[in-house]
Enzyme design. Sequence first.
Site, PDB file in Angstrom:
ATOM      1  N   ASP A  74       0.790  -1.292   0.204  1.00  0.00           N
ATOM      2  CA  ASP A  74       0.048   0.179  -0.091  1.00  0.00           C
ATOM      3  C   ASP A  74       0.897   1.289   0.027  1.00  0.00           C
ATOM      4  OD1 ASP A  74      -2.802  -0.034  -0.160  1.00  0.00           O
ATOM      5  OD2 ASP A  74      -3.008  -0.900   1.927  1.00  0.00           O
TER       6      ASP A  74
ATOM      7  N   GLU B 190     -13.807  -2.254  -1.885  1.00  0.00           N
ATOM      8  CA  GLU B 190     -14.203  -2.521  -0.602  1.00  0.00           C
ATOM      9  C   GLU B 190     -15.461  -1.963  -0.148  1.00  0.00           C
ATOM     10  OE1 GLU B 190     -10.889  -1.055   1.938  1.00  0.00           O
ATOM     11  OE2 GLU B 190     -12.150  -1.660   3.872  1.00  0.00           O
TER      12      GLU B 190
HETATM   13  O1  KIV Z   1      -4.676  -1.892   4.037  1.00  0.00           O
HETATM   14  C1  KIV Z   1      -5.584  -3.009   3.625  1.00  0.00           C
HETATM   15  O2  KIV Z   1      -5.601  -3.887   4.310  1.00  0.00           O
HETATM   16  C2  KIV Z   1      -6.373  -2.796   2.626  1.00  0.00           C
HETATM   17  C3  KIV Z   1      -7.382  -4.000   2.166  1.00  0.00           C
HETATM   18  C4  KIV Z   1      -8.729  -4.051   3.297  1.00  0.00           C
HETATM   19  C5  KIV Z   1      -8.002  -4.056   0.990  1.00  0.00           C
HETATM   20  O3  KIV Z   1      -6.400  -1.955   1.885  1.00  0.00           O
END
Ligand code: KIV
Length: 288
Positions: free
Chosen positions: A89, A188
Amino acid sequence: MTEQQRKPITTAKLRAMKKKGEPISMVTAYDFPSARLAEAAGVDMILVGDSLGNVVQGRETTLSVTLDHMVYHTELVSRAVTIPFVVADMPFLTYHGSVDETLRNVLRLMQDGGAKAVKLEGGTEVLPAVRAAARAGVPVMAHLGLTPQSVHAIGGYKVQGKQNEEANKLIEDALALEDAGAFALVLELVTDELSALVTERLSIPTIGIGSGSRCDGQVLVFHDLLQYSDEPAEKKFVQTYANVGEHIKNAINAYVADVKSRSFPSERHAFHMDEEAAKQLYGSVKSK
Ligand code: KIV
């Protein structure tokens, strides 16, 4: 198929899985042992999610997660696995500045963290970032619906796409993200009807969380799936497959009881000197 026989997952493989209608499994992981276990369990993709802000750092939102945190956790995970496709991310406000700044941040996640792809949240507003990264050869996973980094703008963690206007905007965003070069899309907390429609309209795979069963794949947060917590995850969309939190608590509780009753450590955990050295030691202690 054994782990030795499985080939590393690629974006081409993920696209082929969508084409064949073969569901894609994804789970989050934040450290070496969890990633190893996820790989051994046969998962296709691992997300080093900024949800680590919630489940590892114990915070209410993901906004506290920094690029340094993400690089640290991504490196632990990437080093642990060879088969699952590892996505990291991009944390809060690390892809909204200039394209140069965005690419520098992507570089850190891939070069220092070892990620194979990055994920970023948002629709048309993040198209320049998606386009620039994709043009540079970086696989980008997009994320629509509930986007936790915008929780304060959205006004809470709520289901998205219930009304037509909102649903149409999400479809437009999804198509634009695909066009900009995203290789996959996380949906989501999107209504089942809308996520099914988006999945049908896109040629890239959709990965759902709380978005019904008609996405091309599913993702869950490691700690939710395993109930790795001192309290149950009270989320309608989560299925818990174990109660690891309870096992950990019981095990530590048994350890505490053994320490208190002096039944741990026992003779089999002890290390000894040879007899002569022990005699000399006792003698020298006594003579002082
Ligand atoms: O940060 C995370 O775990 C996510 C998932 C919920 C898709 O973005």
